[in-house]
Design an enzyme around this catalytic site. Sequence first.
Site, PDB file in Angstrom:
ATOM      1  N   GLU A 119       2.133  -3.363 -13.004  1.00  0.00           N
ATOM      2  CA  GLU A 119       0.701  -3.330 -12.660  1.00  0.00           C
ATOM      3  C   GLU A 119      -0.104  -3.132 -13.932  1.00  0.00           C
ATOM      4  O   GLU A 119      -0.470  -2.007 -14.260  1.00  0.00           O
ATOM      5  CB  GLU A 119       0.404  -2.186 -11.667  1.00  0.00           C
ATOM      6  CG  GLU A 119       0.926  -2.410 -10.264  1.00  0.00           C
ATOM      7  CD  GLU A 119       0.371  -1.383  -9.260  1.00  0.00           C
ATOM      8  OE1 GLU A 119      -0.376  -0.471  -9.680  1.00  0.00           O
ATOM      9  OE2 GLU A 119       0.685  -1.509  -8.065  1.00  0.00           O
ATOM     10  N   HIS A 170      -3.634   7.345  -6.902  1.00  0.00           N
ATOM     11  CA  HIS A 170      -5.071   7.305  -6.611  1.00  0.00           C
ATOM     12  C   HIS A 170      -5.473   8.495  -5.745  1.00  0.00           C
ATOM     13  O   HIS A 170      -6.622   8.927  -5.789  1.00  0.00           O
ATOM     14  CB  HIS A 170      -5.444   5.981  -5.926  1.00  0.00           C
ATOM     15  CG  HIS A 170      -5.366   4.806  -6.868  1.00  0.00           C
ATOM     16  ND1 HIS A 170      -6.356   4.524  -7.777  1.00  0.00           N
ATOM     17  CD2 HIS A 170      -4.398   3.871  -7.057  1.00  0.00           C
ATOM     18  CE1 HIS A 170      -6.006   3.452  -8.479  1.00  0.00           C
ATOM     19  NE2 HIS A 170      -4.820   3.028  -8.068  1.00  0.00           N
ATOM     20  N   VAL A 189       0.863  -1.201   0.000  1.00  0.00           N
ATOM     21  CA  VAL A 189       0.000   0.000   0.000  1.00  0.00           C
ATOM     22  C   VAL A 189       0.894   1.245   0.000  1.00  0.00           C
ATOM     23  O   VAL A 189       1.785   1.358   0.836  1.00  0.00           O
ATOM     24  CB  VAL A 189      -0.910   0.024   1.259  1.00  0.00           C
ATOM     25  CG1 VAL A 189      -1.801   1.264   1.248  1.00  0.00           C
ATOM     26  CG2 VAL A 189      -1.748  -1.236   1.348  1.00  0.00           C
ATOM     27  N   ALA A 190       0.667   2.110  -0.949  1.00  0.00           N
ATOM     28  CA  ALA A 190       1.469   3.344  -1.016  1.00  0.00           C
ATOM     29  C   ALA A 190       1.253   4.180   0.240  1.00  0.00           C
ATOM     30  O   ALA A 190       0.146   4.217   0.800  1.00  0.00           O
ATOM     31  CB  ALA A 190       1.091   4.132  -2.254  1.00  0.00           C
TER      32      ALA A 190
END
Length: 299
Positions: free
Chosen positions: A271, A212, A204-205
């Site tokens: 991705e 996003h 998770v960034a």
Amino acid sequence: MPKLTWICVLLTLCVFSFTACFGARDDSSSSMAPSSSSGMMSDAMSDASGAMSDAKSGMSGAMSDAKSAVSGAMSDVRSNASSMMDNATSSMSNAMSDASKAAAAEAESEWALRLVSAESPLPEGFSVETRAIPGYENREFDVRAADALEAMLRDAEAAGCKLYLVSAYRSVERQDALFRRKTAAFMEEGFPQEEAEKQAARYVARPGTSEHNLGLAADIVSANWYASNTDLTTAFADTQHYEWLREHCAEYGFIERYPEGKEGVTGVTYEPWHFRYVGKEAAEAIMSGGSTLEEYLAA
Ligand SMILES: [Zn+2]
């Protein structure tokens, strides 16, 4: 006798002068009747009045002509001025339109090409105006690019590649919550906080470092993806849906943001589901050149 003569002469003179005076007066009063005098006056008055009336009418006509000429001239001047104003307004409007188009294009290169990564986090308090994507719950996108995203999803479906929007805009707060949850999971496994955060960042960034959070990234898979998958995996690259996206995304201003073989440039693993809006011009250049946003911005 001479005395009588003198009296006679005086009397004669008196009678003569009386007759001369009053006789003449009577004569004049009889020849110039009051009615006749009044008629002449009346005629004269009437003539004068007629002349006055003619003069007035002439004046009035002349005034009317002059007024009409002035009015016509004023009208011409107004009409010319109005058309000059119209022309000026129209050319100003065109200039404004060109200027605003140029400003919009310039502005788009600023917001649409914004780089967000672990090295380039969003500023504190960053916010963006988003709107919901119809057909989904809790899927928001930057209002300036939402139409492009919708069009891409719609056209893919029309081409027989129905897609599913897994994830779109995520607020920094939401990102923070996701990151904390992942970190907590690693800490439960026994990792100290700093190490747990490092591990969490692989999945998770960190808040403010995800595209996003920017509102311009969309995770997209095929509509039936979750029928046979539980997570986003690189297997999506083997679908015709991915092929359609790769081939057409630039037409809508999107790029495949983290392609295979570019991990060293983007800092993010492959991705195939993550698409990013950058605007048509940049998208065409990036997708046709097989490059990345980082390379495009550095060029
Ligand atoms: Zn993503």
